[in-house]
Design a protein around this motif. Structure first.
Motif, mmCIF file in Angstrom:
data_model
loop_
_atom_site.group_PDB
_atom_site.id
_atom_site.type_symbol
_atom_site.label_atom_id
_atom_site.label_comp_id
_atom_site.label_asym_id
_atom_site.label_seq_id
_atom_site.Cartn_x
_atom_site.Cartn_y
_atom_site.Cartn_z
ATOM 1 N N VAL A 6 -29.408 29.224 -2.868
ATOM 2 C CA VAL A 6 -30.376 28.443 -3.644
ATOM 3 C C VAL A 6 -31.639 29.287 -3.738
ATOM 4 N N GLU A 7 -31.872 29.850 -4.900
ATOM 5 C CA GLU A 7 -32.965 30.824 -5.061
ATOM 6 C C GLU A 7 -33.390 30.832 -6.527
ATOM 7 N N ASP A 8 -34.681 30.627 -6.803
ATOM 8 C CA ASP A 8 -35.117 30.581 -8.200
ATOM 9 C C ASP A 8 -35.500 31.951 -8.744
ATOM 10 N N ASP A 9 -35.800 32.887 -7.873
ATOM 11 C CA ASP A 9 -36.193 34.211 -8.355
ATOM 12 C C ASP A 9 -34.946 34.968 -8.834
ATOM 13 N N LEU A 50 -31.169 28.891 1.680
ATOM 14 C CA LEU A 50 -32.043 27.988 0.924
ATOM 15 C C LEU A 50 -33.466 28.515 0.868
ATOM 16 N N ASP A 51 -33.889 28.882 -0.330
ATOM 17 C CA ASP A 51 -35.284 29.251 -0.565
ATOM 18 C C ASP A 51 -36.134 27.980 -0.472
ATOM 19 N N LEU A 52 -37.276 28.057 0.200
ATOM 20 C CA LEU A 52 -38.107 26.850 0.323
ATOM 21 C C LEU A 52 -38.953 26.604 -0.918
ATOM 22 N N GLY A 53 -39.432 27.684 -1.538
ATOM 23 C CA GLY A 53 -40.301 27.523 -2.706
ATOM 24 C C GLY A 53 -39.489 27.448 -3.982
ATOM 25 N N LEU A 54 -39.073 26.217 -4.345
ATOM 26 C CA LEU A 54 -38.175 26.030 -5.489
ATOM 27 C C LEU A 54 -38.834 25.149 -6.535
ATOM 28 N N VAL A 110 -38.074 35.303 6.727
ATOM 29 C CA VAL A 110 -39.239 35.457 5.869
ATOM 30 C C VAL A 110 -39.013 36.653 4.953
ATOM 31 N N LYS A 111 -39.185 36.429 3.632
ATOM 32 C CA LYS A 111 -39.023 37.526 2.664
ATOM 33 C C LYS A 111 -40.217 38.464 2.746
ATOM 34 N N PRO A 112 -40.045 39.734 2.510
ATOM 35 C CA PRO A 112 -38.751 40.387 2.261
ATOM 36 C C PRO A 112 -38.027 40.668 3.565
HETATM 37 CA CA CA Z 1 -38.865 30.810 -4.713
#
Ligand code: CA
Length: 240
Positions: A6-9, A50-54, A110-112
Motif C-alpha cells: 500500500v503505497e501512493d508514491d 503499509l505506507d502511513l501517509g496515504l 522509516v523511508k528511505p
Molecule cells: Ca505516502
C-alpha cells in the motif's frame, strides 16, 4: 508468499514491487486507503507493507476522518484480522511510529530504507507470526533457510530458482496442508502478472527432480503437500 503493498508514491511503489517480485514474492499494489481497505477486507495476504501517509481515495463523504494508513490498519485489526503489517513511513516523528505500533503494526521502517533491511524485517515478522523461533524450515531431510534462500537435501546444497523456492517454501511452512494449484499460483503471481499455463506443474516437476520424486505429494484434484496430509496443520477453511 503473497504481499499487499500500500503505497501512493508511484516511484517507490513500482521499485518496491519489482524488487520484491524478483525475490519471488507475489506482490499486489494499491495506492490509496479506500483501495487498501477494500482489498484487505476481501482477500488474504501473508504480509502487508503499509505506507502511513496515504491519500484517502474515494471514501464516501463524511467517512474516514481517520483516513490514511493508520485508518487502514485500525480497520483491519477491528475486523480481528491478524495479518502481519509492517508500516512504512517517511515521517520522522516518533509519534507516528508509536501510533502505528499501538494501532497493531508488527514493525515499522522509516523511508528511505535499504531493501535488505526490509527483507530481513519481513522475514522476522513472518517468523514471529507463524510462531517459529527457528529461522530454518526442515522436513524429510530437506532444509530451507528463508533468509538466505539456501536449500539443502541431506546436507547437500540444492540450487532453486526464485519461483521454485516460493513453491517449496509455501508447502514447507505447513507440512501436511494441501495447497491447490490456484493457491500456489496466488503465491507466485501478483495482479496483472500473466500466469503461465502449467507453471505450477513445471515448478513441482523441477522440485521433484531436485529433491526426490516422493518429496512433494499430489492428491489428485485437490492439491500438493509435503508430509502427511492433514498431519500437522489445520486444513484451510477458505473464503471467510
Ligand atoms: Ca505516502
Amino acid at each position: 508468499m503473497r504481499l499487499l503493498l500500500v503505497e501512493d508514491d508511484p516511484m517507490i511503489g513500482e521499485s518496491l514491487r519489482n524488487a520484491l517480485r524478483l525475490e519471488g514474492f507475489a506482490v499486489d499494489w494499491v495506492r490509496d486507503a479506500t483501495a487498501a481497505d477494500g482489498t484487505l477486507a476481501s482477500e488474504r495476504f501473508d504480509l502487508v507493507l503499509l505506507d502511513l501517509g496515504l491519500p484517502p481515495g474515494r471514501a464516501p463523504a463524511g467517512e474516514g476522518t481517520d483516513a490514511g494508513g493508520l485508518g487502514v490498519l485500525r480497520a483491519l485489526r477491528a475486523r480481528h484480522d491478524s495479518t502481519p503489517v509492517i508500516v512504512l513511513t517517511a515521517r520522522d516523528g516518533v509519534g507516528d511510529r508509536v501510533a502505528g505500533l499501538d494501532a497493531g503494526a508488527d514493525d515499522y521502517l522509516v523511508k528511505p530504507f535499504e531493501l535488505d533491511e526490509l527483507s530481513a524485517r519481513m522475514r522476522a515478522v513472518l517468523r514471529r507470526h507463524s510462531g517459529r523461533a527457528q529461522p530454518l524450515l526442515s522436513h524429510g531431510g530437506v532444509t530451507i533457510d528463508p533468509a538466505t534462500r539456501q536449500v539443502t537435501r541431506d546436507g547437500v546444497p540444492v540450487l532453486l530458482s526464485a519461483r521454485e523456492f516460493a513453491v517449496l517454501e509455501a508447502l514447507m511452512l505447513r507440512p501436511g496442508a494441501l495447497l491447490s494449484r490456484a493457491q500456489l499460483e496466488d503465491r507466485l503471481y501478483g495482479w496483472g502478472e500473466e500466469i503461465e499455463s502449467n507453471a505450477v506443474s513445471v515448478y513441482i516437476h523441477q522440485l521433484r527432480r531436485k529433491l526426490g520424486a516422493d518429496f512433494i505429494q499430489n492428491m489428485r484434484g485437490v492439491g500438493y503437500y509435503v508430509g502427511t496430509p492433514g498431519g500437522s496443520a489445520t486444513p484451510q477453511a477458505g473464503g471467510a
